[in-house]
Each structure stands twice: as C-alpha cells, then as structure tokens.
Design an enzyme around this catalytic site. Structure first.
Site, PDB file in Angstrom:
ATOM      1  N   ASP A 116      -9.610  -3.603  -5.535  1.00 51.30           N
ATOM      2  CA  ASP A 116      -8.987  -2.809  -4.473  1.00 51.30           C
ATOM      3  C   ASP A 116      -9.631  -1.426  -4.406  1.00 51.30           C
ATOM      4  OD1 ASP A 116      -7.263  -1.469  -2.706  1.00 51.30           O
ATOM      5  OD2 ASP A 116      -5.533  -2.607  -3.402  1.00 51.30           O
TER       6      ASP A 116
ATOM      7  N   HIS B  97      -8.033  -4.864  -1.497  1.00 48.89           N
ATOM      8  CA  HIS B  97      -6.818  -4.372  -0.850  1.00 48.89           C
ATOM      9  C   HIS B  97      -6.268  -5.345   0.185  1.00 48.89           C
ATOM     10  CE1 HIS B  97      -4.115  -1.002  -0.249  1.00 48.89           C
ATOM     11  NE2 HIS B  97      -4.253  -1.101   1.057  1.00 48.89           N
TER      12      HIS B  97
ATOM     13  N   SER C 254       0.844  -1.185   0.000  1.00 49.97           N
ATOM     14  CA  SER C 254       0.000   0.000   0.000  1.00 49.97           C
ATOM     15  C   SER C 254       0.890   1.250   0.000  1.00 49.97           C
ATOM     16  CB  SER C 254      -0.949  -0.042   1.199  1.00 49.97           C
ATOM     17  OG  SER C 254      -1.982   0.886   1.050  1.00 49.97           O
TER      18      SER C 254
END
Length: 716
Positions: free
Chosen positions: A653, A688, A568
């Site tokens: 995501d 995600h 991330s």
C-alpha cells in the site's frame, strides 16, 4: 447459546434504554490463541510530550524491504489466525464469491466514445480477469483494432494495472502506463499502432499518463519521487531518445502540492497544474510549440483555488476567489491574470460548482445543491441555461467520457442505490436523451423489490446530517434488523449513492445499507468539507456516531445489529468511533485504515505525508500535534471493551502503509477487555486498491460479508 443484550444509548440529552429482543445467537468462534506481537520500546519526544510506542518496529519492512523477516512473519501469523477464526465461513465465502460473480456479465463491452475519427471502447471476455482496449475507424461497423490485450499482458502477474491510455494526435501511437506492484508508480510505454511493435522508449516512476504535443513526437509526463512517491516534476520526452535525456519543464518546490499535466479539449494548450488543499496555480503552453516555455496563467495566491477551461475565444476559470462554493469567471485568451477576470456564473451560497465540461457551443456545469448532484447545460451563444431532470429522491449524476469538442452531444452517467449505472447521450440542442447502456445484472434484478430513503440525523452541534439508505422491501424497522453504516468523510470527497450488484448479497440476507454523508466530505457544499478537517476533524466522527444513534432511535436497527465500515481515511473514522463509542457497534470493518495519524504525519519519508498537512495539520506545530493526538485511533486505544473488528490492508500500500493497521491491531489486542475478536488480513501481493482483476476483488467483499454474517448468525 442465546443471550438477551441490554444497552443504554445516549441520544442528545436523552437516555434511551434499548433492549435487543432478537435473542441474538452468540458467535461461535474457534478457540485459537491470537498472535501476540513483540514489544520493543521506542520513545517519541516532541513538544515536551513523551510517548512510548511498543510497535514502532513494524515500520521495518517499509524501511528495509524483504530483509525485514520479522515483520513478514508477524503479518503471516495474523493471516493464519484470521483464516482459522473464519474457517467455518469458507464455504459461505466461496458461495458468496460465485453468487456475486454470477451477476456480472462476463462478456461485455463499454459504450464507445468518439475521438479524432475513431470509436474507442473496452471489451471483456468470459472467464478473463482483464479486458481488451479497442477502436474502430469512422464507424462502429468498421473492423476492430485491438490496441492492448490486457488479459494477455497481465499473465504471470499477481497485480497488473494499465492507466493513461493516450493516442497521439495523428492516431498512430499509443502511450500507456503499467503498474505491476500496486504502488501507483507507472512505467510509460509507447506502442506503434500501425506495426503493433513496442518502441524502445520506456519511462519509469511516473503517474502513468503521457500528454501529447500536437507534433505526435513529443509528450509531457509527471515524474514521481522514488521514496515519497510525491509528484514533483513535469518532464518533456521526445520519441527515440533515452528517458535520462528528458527535459525538466517544471519542478514543484512546495511539497504540500500535487502536480500534473493535461491538455485542453480543443487541443490548443498543454496545461501544468499545481494544487494543494488551499491554493493552486496553472501554467499553459501552445500545444503546437512543445519546445516553448510554459506561461503562468495566474500566480498562486493564499487560500485561492482555481482551474481553467479553454474555449475558442476565452478562458473560463472555476475558482473560490471570494466564493466559498466556487463560481465561474472568464478572461481573454491573451490576458489571463486576476485583474482581467470577470464573473461568468456568479457565486451562489446554496450551490457548489464542482466542474465544467466544454464544447464548441455549450458548457455543462456540474453542481451540487442540497446534497444532490445536478447538471446544468448553458449555451455559449445566448447564455440560456437548463437543468437535466432525474426524478429520484437520492441519486448520483456525473459527466461521462466527453472527449469530442465540436459536438452537441454530452454523455453522462446516472445511478442510485436501486438503479444500475446507466449511460446516456443528451442532445443539448434538442434536449433529447438516449440511453446507451444500463449495467446488466444477470440472474434477474427488479428495482421494485428494493426501497431507498433519504434521512437526516441531528449531530451533537445541531447540524442535520444526510443519510442515504437502501434495503429490500420487507425490512422491518423494529430495532431487530441488521444494518451496515458506511462513510468516508475526508478530502472533500462526496460519497454519493450508487448501485452495486455485489451489495444485493447483503440486502437479500436481511441487511440494510446506509451511507452517512458526514462533514469532511463536500456533499452539502465547501463549508461541509472545511467543517470536517484540520482543527474541526472531530465533527466527522461525532456526525457518524450521531447517524448511528439516529438509526437506532428510529428503530432501523439496534447496537446488537449495527455495523460500521470505512476505508483509508474512512478507516481513520472507524478507529475513532471504535474508541469514542465502542458500545454502539456489533462489528466494524476497517479497510486499509489510516489509524496512526501522529506518527505518519511526523515522518516526511512516508509517501504523501507533506501533501496532507493542509488536511490534517502539521504535528511539528504544537497545537496541531495536540489535536491530532487527541483523536488518532492508535494513540487512544484503552483498556476497555471494543466491538468485533476486521481490519484489512495490503503489504504494498502506497497510500496507507501496512504498518499502521498492523500496529493498531497489536495494540488493540494487548489492551482490550472482553471476548470480542480483532482480526487482521494483509494481502501480501496488493496495495491500497486491492486486487486488479475484475473478479478477484469479490473475494475481499465475500470475506467482509462472511464476517458480518457470522456475527449475525447467518450461515448461508
């Protein structure tokens, strides 16, 4: 074939020639032609700067959905290429999966917690991916009620997540949120716990949690924008009515703030909070009067953050008002504005106060000093305070599930790089602690076989950067051993050392694992965070690079055996260090990486963009644009040799859209020199956080480890 690699590493002002005498085996990659993404000219013009983006078209699926067949075809082509390049590791991946899964106790149960006369817990069964949410009335010897059988509910869904378990004050109803897409959009359902039936009430596009008023008929929830996924509204729902009739009780007008709703532990107040990076505001309502009007606790002020804790006779306020590392203040229940606040726990320059857990006679204050977490127990009767002692050099302690207000017992969790996660109950009156449960590692685990250290690297500006490291005893510090260096470094999130049984598969094959506690996190206090964001973001990257150089200088590893990993915002870090110091790493794992910073922050239709302006800057402003562009990984890909890179992402995501890593990989491949490989793995079902089942995520770890082991010549 074997080859002797030689490197020149710059450490401070001194050049050190490092010869990797490991005679490292060259990785034997299959001869497969990698995908070549089509280039379509798209021009970005802003602040007088013209940039050509050949892969902007990859945003198409985000804009059009399933109709964007070219994007799907490209991602599948990349998946096929990655599978082909790692084909010979598939037996190893399977072996790693079963090895890591074998350490997990499949039939297990969480430590029960008490709330309103019931003990709540989850339990798992052998062979099942999910769990059962249960309770017992009055005693752990009572008969079990299965409130939700998530194993059964998840059948037929590639992804299934349940959040926000919330039992009504009369103990008769359960509200919960379900996400089947992995976009963090939850549908709230209500279950009658007496009859077992689901009520007709159904509320879509929420954060997942319902906050009950004390009448057990009304609840509040956070509603999300369908396009941007921003939490924008707080609504009130009355049981038995249609969701379209729900009443708006709060709407956030500042699109840089996150909002939510909660309830005080003493059940007296419903609280709406609105918070950005720089300022916050709280609104309160008597939980006995759900149809009343929320009152502003203290209007938001520039550069002031605060949160509140309700006690019987006052409010406590955790704030950074004239307190960089936060302090605790107090005010009367009926006079809550700033002019009525006074110090309760004064500011300390060397201690960050991060949270408060309240009880009738005590509070427990979560703090951070010298990079380590600590818990302080403070009596509300006489203000006496003491700290819990833990006795390890590098560890993590954190408050556990403490839902009961009228108790002298605080639950906390403890872990370290070598200590499995442990749950303790601590009597704040007698100072006695009881171990309720320690994570069980099947197959045998002896912490004495492993060693952990706390090190300090010196960054380019002289700042000391903590490093936590673990390895199996016998690991040789001769510059020839492999090491995986991990970091995050954003949002003030601290990457505290913790135990992970899956990591044993790495350590047992000769790797060391290290966490670089770089700026942008909050390990060393609030200033640590502020020195790693906005116009100081590059400190995050140079800190990580200097941690790598330190580990090489101290002979823990060498450039031929040093690997980096981050996800991330930590994936942004991976992209930046790949550009800034490509010769330092043998390989990089970038998970769901935020690598197209400028384009994402210019597009307000992308989820969470506007919430992030105070973290990264607003590129609509020329100075912020120029700084972002100077480090954004996608913008700074060059015609040079890059390390081997494995990139992973998820099609659904919601935090970092799939097209960022896809564009980055395409540009890297088109630009790079040399023979090192770039791999992209897109999960077409998840988002995600990856897989939702308790075992499926191990397949992702197995893939990552197989990539590392292939580069190291480890075959089993």
């Amino acid at each position: 074939m074997f080859k002797n690699w030689n490197y020149i590493i710059i450490i401070g002002a001194m050049a050190i020639a490092c010869s990797d005498n490991t005679e490292k085996q060259l990785t034997n990659w299959p001869t497969i032609t990698p995908p070549v993404a089509e280039k379509k000219i798209y021009t970005r013009i802003i602040h007088g700067d013209t940039v050509q983006d050949d892969y902007f078209w990859m945003n198409d699926y985000f804009k059009k959905g399933p109709d964007s067949t070219q994007v799907i075809a490209y991602l599948e082509e990349e998946n096929n290429y990655t599978q082909g390049m790692l084909k010979d590791t598939e037996p190893l991946q399977t072996s790693l999966f079963h090895e890591m899964k074998s350490r997990i106790k499949e039939k297990d149960e969480s430590v029960p917690y008490l709330k309103d006369g019931y003990y709540y817990y989850t339990r798992t069964e052998e062979g099942n991916q999910y769990y059962k949410y249960c309770r017992k009335k009055g005693s752990l010897d009572a008969s079990e009620e299965i409130l939700l059988d998530v194993d059964l509910m998840a059948k037929g869904h590639p992804y299934y997540a349940v959040e926000g378990f919330s039992v009504s004050p009369d103990n008769k109803l359960l509200a919960f949120g379900v996400d089947t897409v992995s976009r963090r959009e939850y549908t709230i359902h209500i279950k009658n716990l007496e009859t077992g039936e689901l009520l007709s009430d159904r509320i879509d596009r929420t954060e997942g949690e319902a906050i009950w008023a004390n009448d057990s008929k009304t609840f509040f929830y956070t509603s999300k924008n369908a396009l941007t996924l921003l939490s924008e509204k707080i609504k009130r729902h009355t049981l038995g009515t249609a969701s379209k009739a729900d009443v708006l009780v709060y709407e956030e007008k500042d699109n840089s703030n996150y909002i939510g709703v909660g309830k005080s532990k003493n059940d007296k107040y419903v609280m709406i909070y609105s918070e950005g990076t720089l300022s916050s505001e709280v609104f309160i309502l008597d939980a006995n009067t759900p149809f009343g009007k929320f009152k502003t606790f203290q209007p938001r002020r520039k550069d002031v953050l605060y949160s509140i804790t309700a006690l019987e006779d006052r409010f406590l306020i955790l704030t950074n008002d004239e307190a960089k590392n936060f302090k605790v203040m107090e005010c009367p229940l009926n006079n809550t504005t700033r002019d009525h606040w006074k110090d309760f726990i004064p500011h300390r320059a060397d201690v960050l106060v991060s949270g408060i857990d309240e009880f009738r006679d005590f509070i427990v204050v979560a703090e951070r000093k010298d990079g380590l977490t600590q818990l302080a127990v403070r009596s509300l009767k006489d203000s006496r305070q003491h700290y819990l002692d833990f006795g390890e050099a590098t560890y993590t302690v954190y408050p556990g599930a403490n839902l009961e207000y009228d108790t002298d017992i605080v639950r906390y969790g403890y872990t370290s790089l070598v200590t499995p996660s442990s749950t303790f109950d601590y009597n704040m009156q007698t100072k006695e602690k009881e171990l309720k449960k320690q994570q069980e590692v099947l197959g045998g685990y002896d912490p004495n076989d492993y060693a952990s250290e706390r090190l300090f690297a010196t960054s380019v500006d002289g700042t000391k950067i903590p490093i936590s490291i673990v390895y199996k005893k016998g690991y040789e510090k001769n510059g020839k051993s492999p090491l995986l260096l991990y970091a995050y470094g954003s949002y003030g999130l601290s990457m505290d050392p913790s135990f992970n049984p899956s990591r044993l598969s790495l350590l047992n094959r000769g790797f060391a694992y290290a966490i670089a506690h770089i700026r942008g996190g909050e390990e060393m206090g609030r200033q640590w965070y502020e020195d790693g964001k906005m116009m100081k973001k590059k400190n995050t990257f140079t800190d990580f690079i200097d941690c790598g150089k330190y580990l090489i200088a101290e002979k823990y590893t060498s450039p031929g055996h040093l690997y980096a990993q981050g996800g991330s915002a930590g994936g942004l870090l991976m992209g930046a260090v790949a550009n800034m110091a490509p010769d330092l790493w043998r390989g990089i794992i970038a998970q769901v990486p935020f690598v197209d910073v400028v384009n994402t922050m210019l597009d307000e239709t992308i989820p969470l963009t506007t919430n992030e302006y105070d973290e990264w800057g607003n590129p609509n402003q020329k100075q912020a644009y120029g700084y972002m562009k100077s480090y954004s990984p996608y913008e700074n890909v060059e015609a040079k040799e890059y390390p081997n890179i494995l990139v992973t992402t998820g099609l659904h995501d919601s935090q970092v859209q799939y097209f960022e890593p896809a564009k980055w990989v395409a540009k890297l491949r088109a630009s790079k020199k040399g023979t090192n490989i770039i791999l992209l793995k897109t999960d077409m079902d998840y988002g995600h956080g990856g897989a939702s089942g308790r075992f499926d995520y191990l397949k992702d770890i197995a893939l990552n480890y197989a990539f590392l082991f292939k580069l190291e010549g480890i075959s089993k």
